[in-house]
Design a protein around this motif. Structure first.
Motif, PDB file in Angstrom:
ATOM      1  N   LEU A   1       0.828  -1.205   0.000  1.00 50.66           N
ATOM      2  CA  LEU A   1       0.000   0.000   0.000  1.00 50.66           C
ATOM      3  C   LEU A   1       0.866   1.260   0.000  1.00 50.66           C
ATOM      4  O   LEU A   1       0.507   2.267  -0.600  1.00 50.66           O
ATOM      5  N   ALA A   2       2.021   1.200   0.650  1.00 56.48           N
ATOM      6  CA  ALA A   2       2.916   2.361   0.700  1.00 56.48           C
ATOM      7  C   ALA A   2       3.619   2.602  -0.637  1.00 56.48           C
ATOM      8  O   ALA A   2       4.054   3.725  -0.910  1.00 56.48           O
ATOM      9  N   ASP A   3       3.728   1.578  -1.476  1.00 57.66           N
ATOM     10  CA  ASP A   3       4.313   1.765  -2.801  1.00 57.66           C
ATOM     11  C   ASP A   3       3.410   2.670  -3.632  1.00 57.66           C
ATOM     12  O   ASP A   3       2.216   2.795  -3.366  1.00 57.66           O
ATOM     13  N   LYS A   4       3.985   3.259  -4.661  1.00 61.42           N
ATOM     14  CA  LYS A   4       3.223   4.176  -5.514  1.00 61.42           C
ATOM     15  C   LYS A   4       2.331   3.398  -6.472  1.00 61.42           C
ATOM     16  O   LYS A   4       2.814   2.654  -7.329  1.00 61.42           O
ATOM     17  N   HIS A   5       1.032   3.548  -6.291  1.00 60.05           N
ATOM     18  CA  HIS A   5       0.016   2.965  -7.160  1.00 60.05           C
ATOM     19  C   HIS A   5      -1.087   4.000  -7.335  1.00 60.05           C
ATOM     20  O   HIS A   5      -1.241   4.893  -6.508  1.00 60.05           O
ATOM     21  N   ILE A   6      -1.862   3.843  -8.368  1.00 59.43           N
ATOM     22  CA  ILE A   6      -3.125   4.571  -8.478  1.00 59.43           C
ATOM     23  C   ILE A   6      -4.155   3.686  -7.803  1.00 59.43           C
ATOM     24  O   ILE A   6      -4.260   2.498  -8.109  1.00 59.43           O
ATOM     25  N   ALA A   7      -4.928   4.242  -6.895  1.00 53.53           N
ATOM     26  CA  ALA A   7      -5.952   3.468  -6.201  1.00 53.53           C
ATOM     27  C   ALA A   7      -7.296   3.672  -6.880  1.00 53.53           C
ATOM     28  O   ALA A   7      -7.480   4.622  -7.644  1.00 53.53           O
ATOM     29  N   VAL A   8      -8.228   2.790  -6.590  1.00 52.32           N
ATOM     30  CA  VAL A   8      -9.621   2.988  -6.960  1.00 52.32           C
ATOM     31  C   VAL A   8     -10.383   3.126  -5.646  1.00 52.32           C
ATOM     32  O   VAL A   8     -10.373   2.213  -4.811  1.00 52.32           O
TER      33      VAL A   8
END
Length: 142
Positions: free
Chosen positions: A14-21
């Motif tokens: 979750l701390a890694d860079k992702h685009i969330a929905v």
């Protein structure tokens, strides 16, 4: 068959860079689901920033709870789903929080520039406490 992440793995993912929905209840309609940037440090809360006048912000304020889905879209597939409660709402969103989120996605210089473009905008920062986690890691399947 996917395995579940350990607590440390899910927090790191979750701390890694992702685009969330982000999904939120929408009354008589199906839940509203939108892609969104977010900020998270292991063991902490999730922060999302958005325009205060949009439908998403209104629905989050009304519901007081959201679901955030973060996924890895290439092999091996992995995901973390967080159900959480909104524990704080700051309007306008503090500039340091807006900047931290923008820097996370754009890097230092471009992030500061992007965030400063919203200095006079009506924004809101939601702080979300993770209440429940659901995870899957398909790495062992490939």
């Amino acid at each position: 068959m996917p395995r579940q992440f350990t607590e440390a793995e899910r927090q790191e993912f979750l701390a890694d860079k992702h685009i969330a929905v982000l999904s939120v209840a929408a009354g008589d309609r199906p839940p509203a689901s939108v892609p969104i940037w977010y900020d998270y440090a292991p063991g902490g809360n999730i922060r999302v920033n958005t325009s205060a006048g949009n439908r998403k912000a209104r629905l989050i304020e009304e519901a007081g709870a959201v679901t955030l889905t973060v996924q890895r879209e290439e092999l091996p597939y992995q995901y973390v789903v967080v159900e959480g409660t909104v524990v704080d709402t700051a309007r306008p969103a503090p500039s340091d929080a807006r900047e931290a989120i923008a820097i996370r996605y754009f890097g230092e210089e471009a992030g500061r520039e992007f965030a400063s473009a919203y200095d006079d905008a009506d924004t809101v920062l939601f702080t979300i406490r993770p209440d429940r986690w659901f995870t899957a890691d398909f790495a062992g399947d490939f």
